[in-house]
Scaffold this motif. Structure first.
Motif, mmCIF file in Angstrom:
data_model
loop_
_atom_site.group_PDB
_atom_site.id
_atom_site.type_symbol
_atom_site.label_atom_id
_atom_site.label_comp_id
_atom_site.label_asym_id
_atom_site.label_seq_id
_atom_site.Cartn_x
_atom_site.Cartn_y
_atom_site.Cartn_z
ATOM 1 N N ASP A 193 2.745 4.585 13.628
ATOM 2 C CA ASP A 193 4.072 4.370 13.028
ATOM 3 C C ASP A 193 5.154 4.256 14.101
ATOM 4 O OD1 ASP A 193 3.233 4.411 10.371
ATOM 5 O OD2 ASP A 193 3.407 6.596 10.222
ATOM 6 N N MET B 292 0.838 -1.198 0.000
ATOM 7 C CA MET B 292 0.000 0.000 0.000
ATOM 8 C C MET B 292 0.879 1.256 0.000
ATOM 9 S SD MET B 292 -2.926 1.109 2.759
ATOM 10 C CE MET B 292 -3.857 2.614 2.550
ATOM 11 N N ILE B 293 0.541 2.189 -0.889
ATOM 12 C CA ILE B 293 1.317 3.420 -1.005
ATOM 13 C C ILE B 293 1.013 4.351 0.158
ATOM 14 C CG2 ILE B 293 1.759 5.436 -2.431
ATOM 15 C CD1 ILE B 293 1.053 3.764 -4.862
ATOM 16 N N ASP B 294 2.048 4.838 0.787
ATOM 17 C CA ASP B 294 1.904 5.757 1.910
ATOM 18 C C ASP B 294 1.845 7.188 1.377
ATOM 19 O OD1 ASP B 294 2.163 7.335 4.188
ATOM 20 O OD2 ASP B 294 3.449 5.877 5.204
ATOM 21 N N SER B 295 0.683 7.805 1.463
ATOM 22 C CA SER B 295 0.513 9.166 0.934
ATOM 23 C C SER B 295 1.371 10.174 1.689
ATOM 24 C CB SER B 295 -0.964 9.574 1.022
ATOM 25 O OG SER B 295 -1.427 9.536 2.362
ATOM 26 N N GLN B 296 1.640 9.896 2.956
ATOM 27 C CA GLN B 296 2.484 10.803 3.736
ATOM 28 C C GLN B 296 3.907 10.816 3.196
ATOM 29 O OE1 GLN B 296 1.843 9.042 7.629
ATOM 30 N NE2 GLN B 296 0.509 10.733 8.236
ATOM 31 N N VAL B 297 4.399 9.644 2.817
ATOM 32 C CA VAL B 297 5.749 9.539 2.271
ATOM 33 C C VAL B 297 5.833 10.273 0.936
ATOM 34 C CG1 VAL B 297 7.475 7.956 1.321
ATOM 35 C CG2 VAL B 297 6.302 7.398 3.455
ATOM 36 N N PHE C 216 4.206 13.857 8.956
ATOM 37 C CA PHE C 216 4.217 12.735 8.028
ATOM 38 C C PHE C 216 4.393 11.401 8.756
ATOM 39 C CE2 PHE C 216 5.832 16.517 5.905
ATOM 40 C CZ PHE C 216 4.963 16.601 4.830
ATOM 41 N N ILE C 217 4.148 11.433 10.055
ATOM 42 C CA ILE C 217 4.241 10.218 10.864
ATOM 43 C C ILE C 217 2.902 9.979 11.558
ATOM 44 C CG2 ILE C 217 5.394 9.109 12.819
ATOM 45 C CD1 ILE C 217 7.881 10.758 12.162
ATOM 46 N N SER C 218 2.306 8.844 11.298
ATOM 47 C CA SER C 218 1.014 8.508 11.894
ATOM 48 C C SER C 218 1.200 8.004 13.320
ATOM 49 C CB SER C 218 0.318 7.432 11.055
ATOM 50 O OG SER C 218 0.115 7.880 9.729
ATOM 51 N N LYS D 180 10.342 5.578 10.949
ATOM 52 C CA LYS D 180 9.725 6.424 9.915
ATOM 53 C C LYS D 180 10.574 7.673 9.691
ATOM 54 C CE LYS D 180 6.123 7.318 7.186
ATOM 55 N NZ LYS D 180 4.759 7.438 7.740
#
Length: 215
Positions: A151, A1-6, A146-148, A156
């Motif tokens: 995470d 799954m692509i991480d939108s935050q990254v 950008f860190i959930s 991260k």
């Protein structure tokens, strides 16, 4: 799954990397003064410093720079003085080359001198990045966005720093090798002398600007 935050961080970090600043001038100065290899080592030093800032951000230590005005001013002035010192050094070398003060060294001494110059290029790049309070604050202010919550914060943070590192290596390599194609022009004594002087003056200007900036 692509991480939108990254993906979002990748775009922001790319813009930050391509925006000319003290890091860019440090690399140009190194190339002009010592050659392409020294420029590469300066680049590696600068980009390696990103992991230091990411680690401090993950551990929360960079918060000191934000909450403590004294700590921020101290780091800022150290960084400014360092840039001014390096700029002054470039101006002095330009003046020395113009005055013809250089002398030839035996082959063995030349090899030793080149090794020392290469290490110096790496550490100059590293210290320039480490003493830049804006980089620390950028990492502290942006990385948490950008860190959930679920995470692994340290992992991260290092991942994002690795992306920033890779972008820096790619962008600055393009810059360095583009200059390498102009080697015939750049190695002319008068051109090299002028470039040293210009890069030195710009580094001093960056140092003065950093020293005078308010938070």
């Amino acid at each position: 799954m692509i991480d939108s935050q990254v993906i979002a961080f990748t775009g922001i970090a790319a813009l930050l990397t391509m925006t000319p600043g003290a890091d860019t001038m440090m690399i140009l100065r190194s190339v002009f003064a010592r050659g392409q290899k020294a420029g590469i080592l300066t680049m590696v030093g600068i980009c390696s410093g990103l992991f230091f800032h990411a680690t401090l951000s993950a551990l929360g230590l960079s918060l000191i720079l934000v909450r403590s005005a004294a700590a921020f001013e101290t780091v800022k002035l150290l960084g400014a003085c360092y840039l001014i010192f390096l700029g002054g050094q470039s101006l002095w070398r330009a003046r020395s080359s113009a005055a013809g003060t250089h002398f030839s060294l035996p082959a063995a001494d030349t090899v030793t001198r080149h090794k020392k110059e290469n290490w110096r290029a790496f550490f100059e790049g590293t210290f320039t990045n480490l003493l830049n309070p804006k980089v620390a604050i950028f990492y502290l202010a942006f990385l948490p966005q950008f860190i959930s919550p679920h995470d692994w914060v340290f992992g991260k943070s290092i991942l994002l720093a690795s992306i920033h590192f890779t972008e820096g290596i790619i962008w600055y390599s393009i810059l360095i090798f583009s200059l390498g194609r102009m080697r015939t022009l750049l190695i002319r004594p008068r051109v090299k002398q002028g470039l040293k002087a210009v890069s030195g003056a710009i580094l001093i200007a960056f140092g003065v600007r950093i020293a005078m900036e308010r938070r």
